[in-house]
Design a protein around this motif. Structure first.
Motif, mmCIF file in Angstrom:
data_model
loop_
_atom_site.group_PDB
_atom_site.id
_atom_site.type_symbol
_atom_site.label_atom_id
_atom_site.label_comp_id
_atom_site.label_asym_id
_atom_site.label_seq_id
_atom_site.Cartn_x
_atom_site.Cartn_y
_atom_site.Cartn_z
ATOM 1 N N ARG A 77 0.839 -1.205 0.000
ATOM 2 C CA ARG A 77 0.000 0.000 0.000
ATOM 3 C C ARG A 77 0.871 1.252 0.000
ATOM 4 N NH1 ARG A 77 -2.784 3.678 3.288
ATOM 5 N NH2 ARG A 77 -2.013 2.840 5.238
ATOM 6 N N MET A 78 1.980 1.186 0.738
ATOM 7 C CA MET A 78 2.865 2.357 0.773
ATOM 8 C C MET A 78 3.357 2.672 -0.642
ATOM 9 S SD MET A 78 2.992 3.440 3.867
ATOM 10 C CE MET A 78 1.340 2.896 4.144
ATOM 11 N N VAL A 79 3.791 1.634 -1.345
ATOM 12 C CA VAL A 79 4.303 1.837 -2.713
ATOM 13 C C VAL A 79 3.190 2.362 -3.608
ATOM 14 C CG1 VAL A 79 5.286 0.690 -4.737
ATOM 15 C CG2 VAL A 79 6.110 0.081 -2.464
ATOM 16 N N ALA A 80 2.008 1.753 -3.492
ATOM 17 C CA ALA A 80 0.884 2.157 -4.347
ATOM 18 C C ALA A 80 0.511 3.612 -4.108
ATOM 19 C CB ALA A 80 -0.311 1.248 -4.098
ATOM 20 N N GLN A 81 0.745 4.090 -2.885
ATOM 21 C CA GLN A 81 0.369 5.473 -2.574
ATOM 22 C C GLN A 81 1.538 6.447 -2.691
ATOM 23 O OE1 GLN A 81 -1.937 5.697 0.969
ATOM 24 N NE2 GLN A 81 -3.544 4.415 0.131
ATOM 25 N N GLY A 82 2.589 5.997 -3.333
ATOM 26 C CA GLY A 82 3.625 6.960 -3.690
ATOM 27 C C GLY A 82 4.788 7.091 -2.735
ATOM 28 N N MET A 83 4.992 6.092 -1.890
ATOM 29 C CA MET A 83 6.207 6.107 -1.061
ATOM 30 C C MET A 83 7.229 5.209 -1.753
ATOM 31 S SD MET A 83 6.795 4.818 2.855
ATOM 32 C CE MET A 83 5.646 5.827 3.722
ATOM 33 N N THR A 84 8.392 5.734 -2.033
ATOM 34 C CA THR A 84 9.384 4.969 -2.797
ATOM 35 C C THR A 84 10.735 5.022 -2.108
ATOM 36 O OG1 THR A 84 8.222 5.610 -4.812
ATOM 37 C CG2 THR A 84 10.387 4.674 -5.097
ATOM 38 N N LEU A 85 11.336 3.853 -1.969
ATOM 39 C CA LEU A 85 12.632 3.751 -1.290
ATOM 40 C C LEU A 85 13.755 3.529 -2.294
ATOM 41 C CD1 LEU A 85 14.345 3.200 1.385
ATOM 42 C CD2 LEU A 85 13.743 0.797 1.049
ATOM 43 N N VAL A 86 14.836 4.283 -2.135
ATOM 44 C CA VAL A 86 16.064 3.997 -2.868
ATOM 45 C C VAL A 86 17.019 3.374 -1.852
ATOM 46 C CG1 VAL A 86 17.975 4.940 -4.219
ATOM 47 C CG2 VAL A 86 15.709 5.983 -4.390
ATOM 48 N N PRO A 87 17.174 2.051 -1.902
ATOM 49 C CA PRO A 87 17.980 1.398 -0.861
ATOM 50 C C PRO A 87 19.465 1.691 -1.008
ATOM 51 C CG PRO A 87 17.239 -0.223 -2.459
ATOM 52 C CD PRO A 87 16.633 1.085 -2.867
ATOM 53 N N GLU A 88 20.171 1.529 0.095
ATOM 54 C CA GLU A 88 21.617 1.775 0.108
ATOM 55 C C GLU A 88 22.335 0.929 -0.948
ATOM 56 O OE1 GLU A 88 23.236 1.825 4.208
ATOM 57 O OE2 GLU A 88 24.811 0.557 3.381
ATOM 58 N N SER A 89 21.846 -0.290 -1.161
ATOM 59 C CA SER A 89 22.502 -1.200 -2.117
ATOM 60 C C SER A 89 22.254 -0.776 -3.566
ATOM 61 C CB SER A 89 21.924 -2.596 -1.935
ATOM 62 O OG SER A 89 20.557 -2.570 -2.293
ATOM 63 N N ARG A 90 21.303 0.115 -3.770
ATOM 64 C CA ARG A 90 20.860 0.576 -5.091
ATOM 65 C C ARG A 90 20.056 -0.501 -5.822
ATOM 66 N NH1 ARG A 90 26.603 3.724 -5.402
ATOM 67 N NH2 ARG A 90 26.062 4.890 -3.529
ATOM 68 N N ALA A 91 20.322 -1.778 -5.478
ATOM 69 C CA ALA A 91 19.495 -2.906 -5.929
ATOM 70 C C ALA A 91 19.041 -2.822 -7.383
ATOM 71 C CB ALA A 91 18.271 -3.037 -5.003
ATOM 72 N N LEU A 92 19.987 -2.672 -8.272
ATOM 73 C CA LEU A 92 19.650 -2.626 -9.697
ATOM 74 C C LEU A 92 19.730 -4.030 -10.292
ATOM 75 C CD1 LEU A 92 21.821 0.491 -10.518
ATOM 76 C CD2 LEU A 92 19.335 0.435 -10.233
ATOM 77 N N PHE A 93 19.159 -4.164 -11.482
ATOM 78 C CA PHE A 93 19.284 -5.428 -12.193
ATOM 79 C C PHE A 93 20.418 -5.267 -13.192
ATOM 80 C CE2 PHE A 93 15.088 -5.305 -10.433
ATOM 81 C CZ PHE A 93 14.946 -6.581 -9.903
ATOM 82 N N GLY A 94 21.581 -5.801 -12.816
ATOM 83 C CA GLY A 94 22.807 -5.577 -13.573
ATOM 84 C C GLY A 94 22.784 -6.112 -14.983
ATOM 85 N N GLU A 95 22.005 -7.180 -15.204
ATOM 86 C CA GLU A 95 21.955 -7.817 -16.526
ATOM 87 C C GLU A 95 20.863 -7.219 -17.406
ATOM 88 O OE1 GLU A 95 24.098 -10.667 -17.319
ATOM 89 O OE2 GLU A 95 25.055 -9.690 -15.610
ATOM 90 N N MET A 96 20.257 -6.144 -16.905
ATOM 91 C CA MET A 96 19.227 -5.474 -17.696
ATOM 92 C C MET A 96 19.706 -4.074 -18.056
ATOM 93 S SD MET A 96 15.864 -6.712 -15.595
ATOM 94 C CE MET A 96 14.776 -5.553 -16.360
ATOM 95 N N THR A 97 19.134 -3.541 -19.125
ATOM 96 C CA THR A 97 19.571 -2.212 -19.566
ATOM 97 C C THR A 97 19.075 -1.136 -18.600
ATOM 98 O OG1 THR A 97 17.591 -1.813 -20.864
ATOM 99 C CG2 THR A 97 19.428 -2.879 -22.015
ATOM 100 N N VAL A 98 19.654 0.039 -18.769
ATOM 101 C CA VAL A 98 19.239 1.212 -18.009
ATOM 102 C C VAL A 98 17.734 1.429 -18.214
ATOM 103 C CG1 VAL A 98 19.415 3.746 -18.001
ATOM 104 C CG2 VAL A 98 21.501 2.331 -18.008
ATOM 105 N N GLU A 99 17.309 1.359 -19.479
ATOM 106 C CA GLU A 99 15.905 1.620 -19.793
ATOM 107 C C GLU A 99 14.978 0.600 -19.127
ATOM 108 O OE1 GLU A 99 15.184 2.971 -23.744
ATOM 109 O OE2 GLU A 99 13.338 1.802 -23.857
ATOM 110 N N ASP A 100 15.360 -0.670 -19.159
ATOM 111 C CA ASP A 100 14.497 -1.688 -18.547
ATOM 112 C C ASP A 100 14.465 -1.545 -17.031
ATOM 113 O OD1 ASP A 100 13.703 -2.638 -20.957
ATOM 114 O OD2 ASP A 100 15.127 -4.310 -21.008
#
Ligand code: ATP
Length: 242
Positions: A77-100
């Protein structure tokens, strides 16, 4: 009529097993504010963000987001209502493009029926031209600064009302830190409220309206950022001589 703060945390206690990591923490983020929580390693900053996001249960206290009390474990519900976390790890998908990676940031909005991800991505590229230049590059091959830009850009794809940032300066060169913080300061102009957790107290207090110093799970000092920057204890412990 006064409007409710974007976020209000009252008397929050969080424990890991028998060990209490947060003790009676209270804080507020008002509309259009950047609020920072500074403090040393292990002070409980990440724990605080996890509890706010509804990922960690609390043993005591209340969290109200947009004036509504959060029940236990309400991350969706938090995410659906516009609360967004940028975690310390950055948690990106390394095998995916920037756009994806960016498109994944709009996942919840898409699920809720919004179809504006291309327009939002164009705005993110305005903010971070470097990401536009590299939109086909694999995220895993980006530099540290670019990864942080992507992590923030992905969060912006959710069109957040409250952005929670966990140590965005970690591991970055001073010039890049300045660039990232300038962008965070700019977000305020577009009406996004920001809760910024940082060890880099100097950079954080420069852009924040209000600050809290968290020490061993407790709020030790709080006040408007300009006051904190002049506070002898903050200067001695967190701002050093430089
Ligand atoms: P850092 O700046 O080093 O990331 P922090 O201020 O974010 O630190 P937290 O990661 O919130 O601090 O940790 C606060 C305390 O809770 C620490 O003593 C830590 O060891 C403990 N802690 C954090 N996560 C857990 C866990 N999953 N299980 C048990 N203890 C934990």
């Amino acid at each position: 009529m006064s409007t409710a703060p974007v976020l209000e945390v009252r008397d929050l206690c969080v424990s890991y097993g028998k060990v209490e990591a947060l003790h009676h923490v209270s804080l507020k983020v008002e509309t259009g504010q950047i609020v920072t929580v500074i403090g040393p390693n292990g002070a409980g900053k990440t724990t605080l963000l996890s509890a706010i996001m509804g990922v960690l249960p609390r043993s005591q206290g209340e969290i109200a987001y947009l004036g509504h009390a959060q029940r236990e474990i309400e991350v969706e519900r938090m995410v659906a209502q516009g609360m967004t976390l940028v975690p310390e790890s950055r948690a990106l998908f390394g095998e995916m493009t920037v756009e994806d990676n960016l498109l994944l940031g709009a996942f919840m909005r898409h699920r809720l029926g919004h179809r504006d991800e291309r327009a939002t991505m164009a705005q993110v590229f305005e903010i971070f031209p470097r990401l536009r230049e590299r939109h086909t590059q694999m995220a895993g091959t980006l530099s540290g600064g670019e990864r942080q830009m992507l992590a923030v850009g992905r969060a912006l794809m959710a069109r957040p009302r409250l952005l929670l940032l966990d140590e965005p300066s970690l591991g970055l060169a001073p010039l890049i830190v300045r660039e990232i913080f300038r962008i965070v300061a700019d977000l305020k102009k577009s009406g996004v409220a920001v809760l910024l957790v940082e060890q880099n107290a100097r950079a954080a207090l420069q852009i924040a309206d209000y600050g809290y110093v968290l020490e061993t799970g407790e709020v030790a000092i709080s006040g408007p950022s300009d006051q904190l920057q002049d506070d002898p204890k903050v200067i001695e412990s967190y701002l050093g001589l430089g």
